[in-house]
Design a protein around this motif. Structure first.
Motif, mmCIF file in Angstrom:
data_model
loop_
_atom_site.group_PDB
_atom_site.id
_atom_site.type_symbol
_atom_site.label_atom_id
_atom_site.label_comp_id
_atom_site.label_asym_id
_atom_site.label_seq_id
_atom_site.Cartn_x
_atom_site.Cartn_y
_atom_site.Cartn_z
ATOM 1 N N SER A 161 0.813 -1.218 0.000
ATOM 2 C CA SER A 161 0.000 0.000 0.000
ATOM 3 C C SER A 161 0.843 1.263 0.000
ATOM 4 N N GLY A 162 1.990 1.255 0.696
ATOM 5 C CA GLY A 162 2.826 2.447 0.713
ATOM 6 C C GLY A 162 3.342 2.813 -0.665
ATOM 7 N N ILE A 163 3.745 1.814 -1.426
ATOM 8 C CA ILE A 163 4.219 2.056 -2.789
ATOM 9 C C ILE A 163 3.068 2.508 -3.676
ATOM 10 N N ARG A 164 1.910 1.889 -3.526
ATOM 11 C CA ARG A 164 0.758 2.298 -4.340
ATOM 12 C C ARG A 164 0.389 3.750 -4.054
ATOM 13 N N ASP A 165 0.487 4.155 -2.785
ATOM 14 C CA ASP A 165 0.183 5.544 -2.442
ATOM 15 C C ASP A 165 1.173 6.492 -3.109
ATOM 16 N N GLN A 166 2.454 6.142 -3.074
ATOM 17 C CA GLN A 166 3.453 6.995 -3.715
ATOM 18 C C GLN A 166 3.221 7.089 -5.220
ATOM 19 N N MET A 167 2.754 6.015 -5.819
ATOM 20 C CA MET A 167 2.528 6.006 -7.262
ATOM 21 C C MET A 167 1.379 6.924 -7.664
ATOM 22 N N ARG A 168 0.471 7.207 -6.738
ATOM 23 C CA ARG A 168 -0.654 8.100 -7.043
ATOM 24 C C ARG A 168 -0.241 9.567 -7.023
ATOM 25 N N ARG A 169 0.909 9.848 -6.464
ATOM 26 C CA ARG A 169 1.349 11.228 -6.332
ATOM 27 C C ARG A 169 2.183 11.625 -7.542
ATOM 28 N N ASN A 170 2.285 12.932 -7.742
ATOM 29 C CA ASN A 170 2.995 13.415 -8.925
ATOM 30 C C ASN A 170 3.896 14.595 -8.572
ATOM 31 N N ASN A 171 4.483 14.525 -7.385
ATOM 32 C CA ASN A 171 5.313 15.628 -6.908
ATOM 33 C C ASN A 171 6.768 15.427 -7.326
ATOM 34 N N THR A 172 7.376 16.490 -7.793
ATOM 35 C CA THR A 172 8.800 16.475 -8.125
ATOM 36 C C THR A 172 9.582 17.087 -6.972
ATOM 37 N N VAL A 173 10.566 16.353 -6.480
ATOM 38 C CA VAL A 173 11.392 16.854 -5.381
ATOM 39 C C VAL A 173 12.689 17.421 -5.956
ATOM 40 N N ASP A 174 13.194 18.463 -5.297
ATOM 41 C CA ASP A 174 14.480 19.031 -5.692
ATOM 42 C C ASP A 174 15.606 18.103 -5.245
ATOM 43 N N VAL A 175 16.564 17.903 -6.109
ATOM 44 C CA VAL A 175 17.741 17.094 -5.793
ATOM 45 C C VAL A 175 18.909 18.043 -5.566
ATOM 46 N N TRP A 176 19.532 17.919 -4.390
ATOM 47 C CA TRP A 176 20.553 18.865 -3.961
ATOM 48 C C TRP A 176 21.956 18.311 -4.135
ATOM 49 N N ASP A 177 22.882 19.230 -4.327
ATOM 50 C CA ASP A 177 24.308 18.933 -4.216
ATOM 51 C C ASP A 177 24.767 19.558 -2.904
ATOM 52 N N PRO A 178 24.951 18.756 -1.835
ATOM 53 C CA PRO A 178 25.304 19.338 -0.533
ATOM 54 C C PRO A 178 26.617 20.111 -0.566
ATOM 55 N N ALA A 179 27.569 19.662 -1.372
ATOM 56 C CA ALA A 179 28.868 20.335 -1.407
ATOM 57 C C ALA A 179 28.742 21.752 -1.949
ATOM 58 N N ALA A 180 27.896 21.927 -2.965
ATOM 59 C CA ALA A 180 27.722 23.247 -3.571
ATOM 60 C C ALA A 180 26.532 24.000 -2.986
ATOM 61 N N ASN A 181 25.724 23.296 -2.171
ATOM 62 C CA ASN A 181 24.528 23.886 -1.570
ATOM 63 C C ASN A 181 23.613 24.490 -2.635
ATOM 64 N N ARG A 182 23.331 23.689 -3.654
ATOM 65 C CA ARG A 182 22.443 24.160 -4.711
ATOM 66 C C ARG A 182 21.669 22.987 -5.300
ATOM 67 N N ILE A 183 20.564 23.310 -5.948
ATOM 68 C CA ILE A 183 19.742 22.300 -6.603
ATOM 69 C C ILE A 183 20.387 21.922 -7.936
ATOM 70 N N VAL A 184 20.490 20.621 -8.175
ATOM 71 C CA VAL A 184 21.125 20.161 -9.415
ATOM 72 C C VAL A 184 20.147 19.406 -10.314
ATOM 73 N N GLY A 185 18.901 19.248 -9.871
ATOM 74 C CA GLY A 185 17.930 18.543 -10.698
ATOM 75 C C GLY A 185 16.649 18.301 -9.937
ATOM 76 N N GLY A 186 15.789 17.493 -10.520
ATOM 77 C CA GLY A 186 14.527 17.140 -9.895
ATOM 78 C C GLY A 186 14.212 15.678 -10.140
ATOM 79 N N PHE A 187 13.395 15.108 -9.258
ATOM 80 C CA PHE A 187 13.044 13.693 -9.380
ATOM 81 C C PHE A 187 11.591 13.530 -8.978
ATOM 82 N N ASN A 188 10.820 12.860 -9.828
ATOM 83 C CA ASN A 188 9.413 12.599 -9.565
ATOM 84 C C ASN A 188 9.259 11.104 -9.292
#
Length: 228
Positions: A190-217
């Motif tokens: 059920s947890g995976i099925r719930d995640q599959m219903r969502r369509n949110n893109t999260v920011d992917v960070w580069d901690p060393a540079a402290n900046r966003i380097v991409g996104g992942f849905n």
């Protein structure tokens, strides 16, 4: 240390518990947070070490060991946890729950090295895995870890970096290939099925540079891989 056992008639002659122990020890000694170098490079090299049927058995063990440690670490923080659905744990705890990906007591494996390598083995050799060890527990652990990661992003305020996003992608690929190789794959939890219903893109960070380097849905990635 417990190892997956081969079922009756499952190529018993090719199993070598001594070799499995050697692979496991070498993985822990040569790779991990204590070793200099990029995690992605270490994971690629560790994947090559997990060769043959014994490497597949060790990969299955790595996934189980990390899933067990992650569950213990979550419950050990005082929060109720359901291994089949980490969503409600993260929803209730929020940022108070420390992500098990950060490691700590009880963890001997690194998620971005050992777990990523194990996921790559499952994805690349799923057809052989179903012949040499029990596939359903492996799939269960793959999806547990994936659920823990993505629910933390969605509900726990965990900021994913590139290594975490790469691990999630590797776990999705492992689940896809293993389900395709299984003659009768079980329903998705059920947890995976719930995640599959969502369509949110999260920011992917580069901690060393402290900046966003991409996104992942993750929801879209799971739908494309697991509903195809």
């Amino acid at each position: 240390m417990r190892w997956f056992r081969f079922g009756a008639g499952r190529r018993q002659a090719e199993r070598d518990p001594g070799r499995q122990q050697e692979i496991y020890r070498e993985l822990r000694q040569r790779f991990g947070g204590h070793v200099p170098g990029r995690f992605a490079d270490q994971a690629a090299e560790a994947t090559r070490l997990l060769d043959g049927d014994d490497g597949i058995v060790v990969a299955a063990h790595l996934l189980r060991e990390f899933a067990d440690a992650a569950f213990a670490a979550t419950a050990g923080q005082g929060f109720q946890a359901d291994r089949r659905n980490y969503r409600w744990t993260w929803q209730g705890a929020g940022p108070r729950l420390r992500s098990p990906l950060a490691g700590g007591p009880g963890f001997s494996l690194h998620p971005y090295v050992h777990v990523a390598a194990a996921a790559a083995v499952v994805a690349g050799r799923a057809g052989q895995l179903v012949k040499v060890t029990a596939a359903e527990p492996v799939l269960t652990h793959v999806l547990e870890i994936l659920d823990l990661i993505t629910a933390g992003w969605e509900y726990g305020g965990v900021a994913p970096d590139a290594d975490a996003a790469n691990l999630a992608s590797a776990l999705i690929a492992a689940a896809r290939e293993l389900r395709a190789a299984m003659p009768d794959a079980p329903p998705l939890p059920s947890g995976i099925r719930d995640q599959m219903r969502r369509n949110n893109t999260v920011d992917v960070w580069d901690p060393a540079a402290n900046r966003i380097v991409g996104g992942f849905n993750p929801g879209r990635a799971m739908r494309e891989a697991l509903l195809a």
